[in-house]
Write a protein that holds these residues in place. Structure first.
Motif, short mmCIF file in Angstrom:
data_model
loop_
_atom_site.label_atom_id
_atom_site.label_comp_id
_atom_site.label_asym_id
_atom_site.label_seq_id
_atom_site.Cartn_x
_atom_site.Cartn_y
_atom_site.Cartn_z
N PRO A 43 9.06 4.85 -6.84
CA PRO A 43 8.82 4.24 -8.15
C PRO A 43 7.42 3.66 -8.26
CG PRO A 43 10.15 2.78 -6.80
CD PRO A 43 9.97 4.06 -6.02
N CYS A 44 6.99 3.44 -9.49
CA CYS A 44 5.65 2.91 -9.74
C CYS A 44 5.74 1.54 -10.42
CB CYS A 44 4.87 3.84 -10.67
SG CYS A 44 4.56 5.48 -9.99
N THR A 45 4.93 0.61 -9.97
CA THR A 45 4.77 -0.65 -10.69
C THR A 45 3.93 -0.33 -11.93
OG1 THR A 45 2.74 -1.15 -9.47
CG2 THR A 45 4.81 -2.02 -8.54
N LEU B 116 -2.81 3.47 -12.86
CA LEU B 116 -3.70 4.17 -11.93
C LEU B 116 -3.36 5.65 -11.87
CD1 LEU B 116 -5.80 4.29 -9.62
CD2 LEU B 116 -3.96 3.61 -8.07
N LYS B 117 -2.10 5.96 -11.74
CA LYS B 117 -1.64 7.35 -11.65
C LYS B 117 -2.02 8.13 -12.91
CE LYS B 117 2.60 9.89 -10.71
NZ LYS B 117 4.03 9.72 -10.41
N LYS B 118 -1.89 7.48 -14.05
CA LYS B 118 -2.21 8.13 -15.32
C LYS B 118 -3.70 8.44 -15.43
CE LYS B 118 -2.68 5.75 -19.14
NZ LYS B 118 -2.41 4.86 -20.25
N CYS C 159 3.95 6.09 -5.09
CA CYS C 159 3.90 6.28 -6.54
C CYS C 159 2.97 7.44 -6.87
CB CYS C 159 3.43 5.00 -7.23
SG CYS C 159 2.93 5.24 -8.96
N LEU C 160 1.76 7.41 -6.34
CA LEU C 160 0.76 8.45 -6.64
C LEU C 160 1.21 9.83 -6.19
CD1 LEU C 160 -2.49 6.50 -5.73
CD2 LEU C 160 -1.69 7.13 -8.01
N LEU D 106 0.83 -1.20 0.00
CA LEU D 106 0.00 0.00 0.00
C LEU D 106 0.86 1.25 0.00
CD1 LEU D 106 -2.81 1.13 -0.09
CD2 LEU D 106 -2.94 0.92 2.40
N ASN D 107 1.95 1.24 0.78
CA ASN D 107 2.86 2.38 0.78
C ASN D 107 3.46 2.59 -0.61
OD1 ASN D 107 2.50 3.05 3.46
ND2 ASN D 107 4.27 1.88 4.16
#
Length: 130
Positions: free
Chosen positions: A56-58, A64-66, A50-51, A44-45
């Motif tokens: 870094p982002c998986t 999701l961020k996009k 990432c957000l 969760l962290n």
């Protein structure tokens, strides 16, 4: 010919708008185990970081961020049913259990607090207090 073009151009514009409105987000990550993420502080962290551009982002977190700003703006209209379910579950979890993370995410993605207000209104309805 002029009449043909004046009729064709608005029709094409309408079709392009319809196609873009009917587009959905990828369902490639709809089988992610959302409970595993919520039950793992590390996972969760990772998503939260990432957000918030703190880590870094998986690939699924990047997706999701996009899509998150658009999803919030359009009430998840391009989301699959599974994505809507995930969004509600994660948001409710963060609001109820990780207030600091929710506040940071809200400041970045929903500064007007519209989603929180909707959440609170739904809570009142679910509890029959309206």
């Amino acid at each position: 010919m002029n009449t043909f073009l004046t009729t064709l151009v608005p029709a094409l514009c309408f079709l392009l708008v319809q196609v873009s409105c009917d587009e959905k987000y990828t369902t490639k990550y709809d089988e992610v185990d959302i409970n595993a993420i919520l039950n793992s502080e590390r996972l969760l962290n990772g998503y939260v970081n990432c957000l918030l551009n703190r880590g870094p982002c998986t690939p699924d977190a990047s997706e999701l961020k996009k899509n998150l700003p658009d999803a919030l703006e359009h009430e998840c209209s391009a989301c699959s049913e599974k994505q809507k379910e995930f969004a509600d579950k994660i948001s409710h979890y963060l609001i109820d259990n990780r207030e600091e993370d929710w506040s940071l995410l809200e400041a970045k993605y929903d500064p007007t607090g519209a989603y929180r207000q909707q959440y609170l209104e739904n809570q009142v309805k679910e509890k029959g207090l309206d």
